[in-house]
Motif scaffolding. Structure first.
Motif, short mmCIF file in Angstrom:
data_model
loop_
_atom_site.label_atom_id
_atom_site.label_comp_id
_atom_site.label_asym_id
_atom_site.label_seq_id
_atom_site.Cartn_x
_atom_site.Cartn_y
_atom_site.Cartn_z
N VAL A 63 0.84 -1.21 0.00
CA VAL A 63 0.00 0.00 0.00
C VAL A 63 0.87 1.25 0.00
N ARG A 85 -1.28 -2.43 -13.42
CA ARG A 85 -1.73 -2.53 -12.02
C ARG A 85 -3.19 -2.94 -11.96
N THR A 88 -7.60 -1.36 -6.48
CA THR A 88 -8.93 -0.94 -6.02
C THR A 88 -8.89 0.58 -5.82
N PHE A 158 -4.94 7.67 3.41
CA PHE A 158 -6.13 6.81 3.38
C PHE A 158 -7.13 7.30 4.43
N GLU A 179 -6.97 6.50 -5.64
CA GLU A 179 -6.24 5.36 -5.06
C GLU A 179 -4.86 5.86 -4.63
N MET A 180 -3.90 4.94 -4.40
CA MET A 180 -2.67 5.37 -3.74
C MET A 180 -1.35 4.98 -4.43
N GLU A 181 -1.38 4.42 -5.63
CA GLU A 181 -0.11 3.97 -6.24
C GLU A 181 0.08 4.27 -7.72
N TYR A 214 -16.14 1.56 5.18
CA TYR A 214 -15.24 0.91 4.21
C TYR A 214 -15.26 -0.60 4.39
O1 R1X Z 1 -4.56 2.17 -3.68
C1 R1X Z 1 -5.26 2.02 -2.47
C2 R1X Z 1 -4.53 1.23 -1.43
O2 R1X Z 1 -3.52 0.41 -1.97
C3 R1X Z 1 -6.55 1.33 -2.68
O3 R1X Z 1 -6.76 0.49 -1.58
C4 R1X Z 1 -5.57 0.36 -0.80
C5 R1X Z 1 -5.86 0.67 0.62
O4 R1X Z 1 -6.81 -0.24 1.13
#
Ligand code: R1X
Length: 241
Positions: A63, A85, A88, A158, A179-181, A214
């Motif tokens: 993450v 990738r 989610t 997050f 999202e985060m990546e 969530y």
């Molecule tokens: O990219 C986000 C992260 O890797 C989407 O969900 C993850 C966190 O639960």
């Protein structure tokens, strides 16, 4: 040997699916013929096998952009030529409903990692051939899930602190999901000459109260993740390298 992945580059196919969760990597790898583990260290679990006769790797990146960047850099160093990738994301738009899919064509960079790699104006874009391959594979996929294509956002946060999330601003700007990546993936792949893309399963609305609501562990999500994995595998073997 790739230092953090603990993978011998000789064992690494040039077409790679990346995903955050090591368990998801194992699940995707189990769809391959003759799949085997080619390395395991920290959050980085790596597998190789064949999909429809073509060698493919599946690697988990954890993450967040900084940890994922270590993975993407080492995969590029190990000879990767395409990375997709399978992730989610939270939705920013009413019509992008939970359980549907988003193909990210470019990313608004609100992560800290890429601002330490490239200047502020540097774009984070997917390779157009990968986007096209994902769109075509999604079109043919039997599950027939809703699929949108467009701009997504990468954040480092997050659960928020005392500062507000920038959700409203990006919603207004028409961004589809957060999202985060992806920012790390697109920038690093552009710098290293690797073709990148991303498909995301929507696990809720980003502006919902995350601590309250969530829950990515639903049957609907399992179905969406299964579908995006097959779509990404079909796409990763289509792209010319
Ligand atoms: O990219 C986000 C992260 O890797 C989407 O969900 C993850 C966190 O639960």
């Amino acid at each position: 040997m790739l230092t953090n992945l603990k993978v011998d580059p000789e064992q690494l196919p040039k077409r790679i699916i990346v995903c955050g969760d090591p368990k998801r990597a194992a699940l995707i790898a189990s769809k391959l013929t003759d799949y085997r583990s080619v390395g395991e260290n920290r959050e980085y679990h790596s597998y190789a096998g064949t999909w429809k006769g073509v060698e493919v790797a599946v690697v988990s990146h954890g993450v967040g952009s900084p940890g994922a960047a270590v993975c993407f850099e080492e995969l590029a160093k190990g000879g990767a030529q395409v990375m997709i990738r399978v992730g989610t994301a939270g939705s920013y738009q009413k019509e992008i409903t939970p359980g549907s899919l988003v193909i990210s064509s470019s990313v608004a960079r609100q992560d800290g990692l890429t601002s330490q790699l490239v200047p502020a104006g540097f774009p984070a874009v997917a390779d157009r051939h990968v986007v096209e391959a994902l769109a075509q594979a999604a079109n043919k996929h039997e599950a027939n899930l809703k699929v949108a294509e467009g701009i997504t956002l990468t954040l480092d946060v997050f659960y928020n602190g005392v500062l507000e999330f920038p959700h409203k601003l990006y919603q207004k700007a028409g961004v589809l999901a957060v999202e985060m990546e992806n920012s790390a993936l697109f920038v690093i792949c552009a710098l290293r000459g690797v073709k990148a893309g991303s498909i995301l399963a929507i696990d809720g609305y980003a502006d919902a109260d995350l601590l309250e609501s969530y829950n990515p562990h639903t049957e609907e999500m399992a179905k969406a993740i299964e579908a995006e994995a097959s779509i990404a595998l079909d796409a990763v073997i289509q792209v010319e390298i």
